[in-house]
Write a protein that holds these residues in place. Structure first.
Motif, mmCIF file in Angstrom:
data_model
loop_
_atom_site.group_PDB
_atom_site.id
_atom_site.type_symbol
_atom_site.label_atom_id
_atom_site.label_comp_id
_atom_site.label_asym_id
_atom_site.label_seq_id
_atom_site.Cartn_x
_atom_site.Cartn_y
_atom_site.Cartn_z
ATOM 1 N N GLN A 37 0.815 -1.212 0.000
ATOM 2 C CA GLN A 37 0.000 0.000 0.000
ATOM 3 C C GLN A 37 0.854 1.270 0.000
ATOM 4 O O GLN A 37 0.328 2.359 -0.196
ATOM 5 C CB GLN A 37 -0.915 0.020 1.234
ATOM 6 C CG GLN A 37 -1.775 -1.205 1.378
ATOM 7 C CD GLN A 37 -2.810 -1.293 0.272
ATOM 8 O OE1 GLN A 37 -3.292 -0.272 -0.206
ATOM 9 N NE2 GLN A 37 -3.125 -2.498 -0.151
ATOM 10 N N PRO A 39 3.103 4.250 -1.140
ATOM 11 C CA PRO A 39 3.224 4.891 -2.468
ATOM 12 C C PRO A 39 4.550 4.563 -3.152
ATOM 13 O O PRO A 39 5.563 4.329 -2.485
ATOM 14 C CB PRO A 39 3.158 6.382 -2.141
ATOM 15 C CG PRO A 39 2.512 6.470 -0.816
ATOM 16 C CD PRO A 39 2.776 5.217 -0.103
ATOM 17 N N THR A 41 6.457 6.447 -4.720
ATOM 18 C CA THR A 41 7.473 7.491 -4.622
ATOM 19 C C THR A 41 8.428 7.271 -3.445
ATOM 20 O O THR A 41 9.483 7.889 -3.377
ATOM 21 C CB THR A 41 6.799 8.860 -4.450
ATOM 22 O OG1 THR A 41 5.781 8.728 -3.464
ATOM 23 C CG2 THR A 41 6.208 9.349 -5.735
#
Lengths: 335, 310
Positions: A37, A39, A41
């Motif tokens: 889950q 991100p 980035t």
């Protein structure tokens, strides 16, 4: 008796350890990634640190050992702290849920009352209905009452709770509008009116779970009464001229209750398992619902702990059933 | 066995004005006298044949979407109505019944195989007894429903990748149910085998040099068939209920692949508006399980020589 109890308690330790290991190994095979889950980035080295923070860096046997220590040592210490306001467990790592980042046992303690209210109440109601039905069915074997009772118990066996639950919702809350279809756990009982509301929302889940309990226990009660009604001692009691009420209710019933009591003890863990489905139907946020959400969210520490609590219940009540047999039935001695 | 009785015996029996009766006829007579079992068995056969031949009689595809005629009640074109996508409920029920019954039969067979194997081994070989029974006890103290949920959740993806979404999940659910429901059979079979082992005919067979394998195949297995058959019926009922429960919790078959439990689960979202849609799958599950349970009850009475003939 004491030695038997001690021996059984000691043998249940390896059983529980084996079960814990089974659950752990099963979860170890989980393909799900708790970091899925996060991100994209987030750089990989940060992800690696997050993984380590969840305790995923170590090999499996160390994690298993840590979980055992946390469950059997740190959590009881926390419980003692909470009871006596001490601080034995300060600074010690507890079993942490990946979903909420809070200790698993705290959430379990929050969810327990709802499950206990619904499940416990339904079990008591079920037993209270089942025993008179069983007695009367056996006393008037093959009568209309017995035939109808047999049919109803068969139906109770066969209708799964996810259908009977949905059915009572359709009938009582959609067509008749008597009871709410969703169990409101934030509801507080303060006065008579709120008590009535609480009663109304409990009736349907309790009814659904009690139907299953009643079906099983009344069958057992009937069979056990039938075994005893043909025994010689019953004839003796009747020959002595005692009334039928005394014969049935004090002589036969007491002897027939012995196996039924053990069945009642054995049924407790099963009813918790059944509550998983009933809680889902009525949206009760008890431990069954907690388990389902934890499984769906891949929250492994939570799943492991909850499943293990179910296992403890089973092992414990098996032990209770065996001990009850020994206490209630003078013909059975374990030593 | 008795139907191959020597002719002299048959002669004396006819002289006594008795028809020669085989064991099979005795069982059937006892079974017939149990009305519930007769109805239950009849209904189960009806449902099985219905779902097997259904697609040839009711030719609408279960996955055919007719969005214009969605959410219909009972009409001539759609006797059970249609769902929120306009798929025909009767066709879906037939397709779902095929899967539910297939899961029931396959899981029952697996559980019976495991249970009989472990029961016979434990009862027959003294050395294996304690370890196998300890294993059975361990399995019995596992929390089965939570473990089933966990198993289905974990192995769902790998197995659907390996065998395709439908076959993969079929294999997964059948194995999971089979692996968690063999224990009662094993216990019953072991008890019966232990009692059988002390009988004279086993001693006789052993004394003429029958090997252990042949002894088990020729003498033990046929004699424990009746408890096995009773647990087979209960096994089907249990497997159907477990599969529907998994589907109901959203952990069973995928949504476009109907089973009775899945149809019920999908219908609960529309329970307020279209309560009848919940009714069909629920009734199908309950009646099938009720029928199978009655069948098992009747079989137990019929196959027990102590009750038979009274």
């Amino acid at each position: 008796m004491l030695t038997y109890t001690l021996r059984r308690l000691l043998t249940s330790i390896p059983t529980l350890l084996f079960i814990a290991l089974t659950i752990f190994l099963l979860l170890e095979l989980a393909p799900g990634d708790p970091m899925a889950q996060v991100p994209l980035t987030v750089p990989p080295e940060v992800k690696e640190k997050m993984r380590l923070a969840l305790g995923l860096g170590e090999p499996a046997y160390i994690r298993f050992w840590k979980w055992l220590v946390q469950f059997f040592w740190v959590e009881p210490l926390n419980f003692i702290d909470w009871l006596f306001n001490t601080s034995f467990a300060a600074e010690k790592q507890r079993v942490i849920s990946w979903q909420t980042r809070s200790p698993v046992m705290d959430i379990v303690v929050q969810r327990m009352p709802q499950t206990l209210w619904v499940v416990g109440m339904s079990y008591i109601v079920g037993i209270l209905i089942a025993i008179p039905i069983g007695i009367y069915s056996a006393y008037r074997q093959y009568s209309v009452f017995d035939q109808v009772g047999t049919f109803v118990t068969m139906v109770g066996f066969s209708i799964p709770p996810f259908f009977s639950g949905v059915l009572v919702i359709v009938v009582f809350s959609i067509f008749l509008g008597w009871f709410p279809s969703i169990y409101d756990t934030t509801h507080q009982v303060t006065d008579w009116d709120s008590f009535v509301v609480q009663l109304k929302q409990m009736i349907m889940p309790v009814m659904v779970l009690a139907l299953q309990t009643t079906a099983q226990i009344s069958r057992f009660m009937r069979a056990s009464m039938l075994d005893n009604l043909n025994q010689d001692y019953v004839r003796t009691v009747r020959a002595k001229g005692l009334s039928e009420t005394v014969v049935v209710l004090s002589h036969v019933l007491r002897n027939s209750l012995i196996p039924v009591v053990t069945v009642i003890a054995l049924g407790v863990p099963a009813i918790f398992g059944g509550a998983i489905i009933t809680e889902q139907v009525f949206k009760v946020n008890g431990i069954g619902q907690l388990l389902i959400t934890a499984i769906q969210a891949n929250d492994l520490p939570m799943v492991q702990t909850l499943t293990f609590i179910f296992a403890i219940l089973i092992v414990f009540f098996n032990l209770v059933a065996d001990l009850l047999y020994g206490i209630l039935d003078p013909r059975i001695r374990y030593d | 066995m008795t139907d191959k009785a020597p002719s002299s015996l048959a002669d004396t029996e006819s002289a006594l004005d008795h028809k020669p009766r085989s064991q099979r006829w005795d069982v059937w007579d006892q079974f017939k006298s149990h009305k519930g079992a007769l109805f239950g068995g009849g209904f189960f056969i009806f449902i099985t044949i219905g779902v097997l031949l259904g697609p040839w009689i009711w030719t609408i595809e279960a996955t055919f979407i007719d969005i214009r005629s969605r959410n219909q009640g009972m009409t001539l074109a759609h006797p059970f109505g249609t769902d929120q996508l306009g798929r025909d409920m009767l066709a879906r029920m037939i397709a779902g019944g095929r899967v539910s019954l297939a899961v029931g039969f396959a899981a029952m067979l697996l559980a019976l195989l495991l249970g009989t194997l472990i029961g016979v081994l434990a009862g027959f070989y003294q050395r294996l007894d304690s370890i196998l029974m300890r294993l059975t006890d361990l399995f019995l103290s596992l929390p089965l429903l939570p473990l089933l949920l966990v198993m289905v959740m974990l192995f769902r993806q790998p197995l659907s990748n390996a065998f395709g979404p439908e076959t993969g999940i079929f294999i997964l659910i059948v194995t999971a149910i089979g692996l968690t429901s063999w224990m009662p059979t094993a216990r019953i079979v072991r008890g019966d085998v232990l009692a059988l082992k002390e009988r004279e005919f086993i001693l006789a067979a052993r004394s003429i040099g029958t090997s252990n394998n042949a002894l088990i195949r020729r003498h033990i297995i046929p004699n424990v068939m009746s408890p096995i058959m009773v647990s087979a019926t209960l096994g089907i009922a249990n497997a159907i209920i477990t599969e529907s429960a998994l589907s109901f919790l959203g952990l069973g078959f995928p949504p476009d692949f109907p089973t009775w439990g899945r149809i019920l689960f999908d219908a609960t979202d529309y329970m307020q508006q279209y309560p009848s849609r919940v009714l069909w799958p629920g009734l199908a599950i309950s009646l099938t399980v009720l029928g199978v349970n009655y069948l098992g009850d009747g079989l137990r009475d019929a196959l027990d020589p102590r009750i038979r003939g009274r």
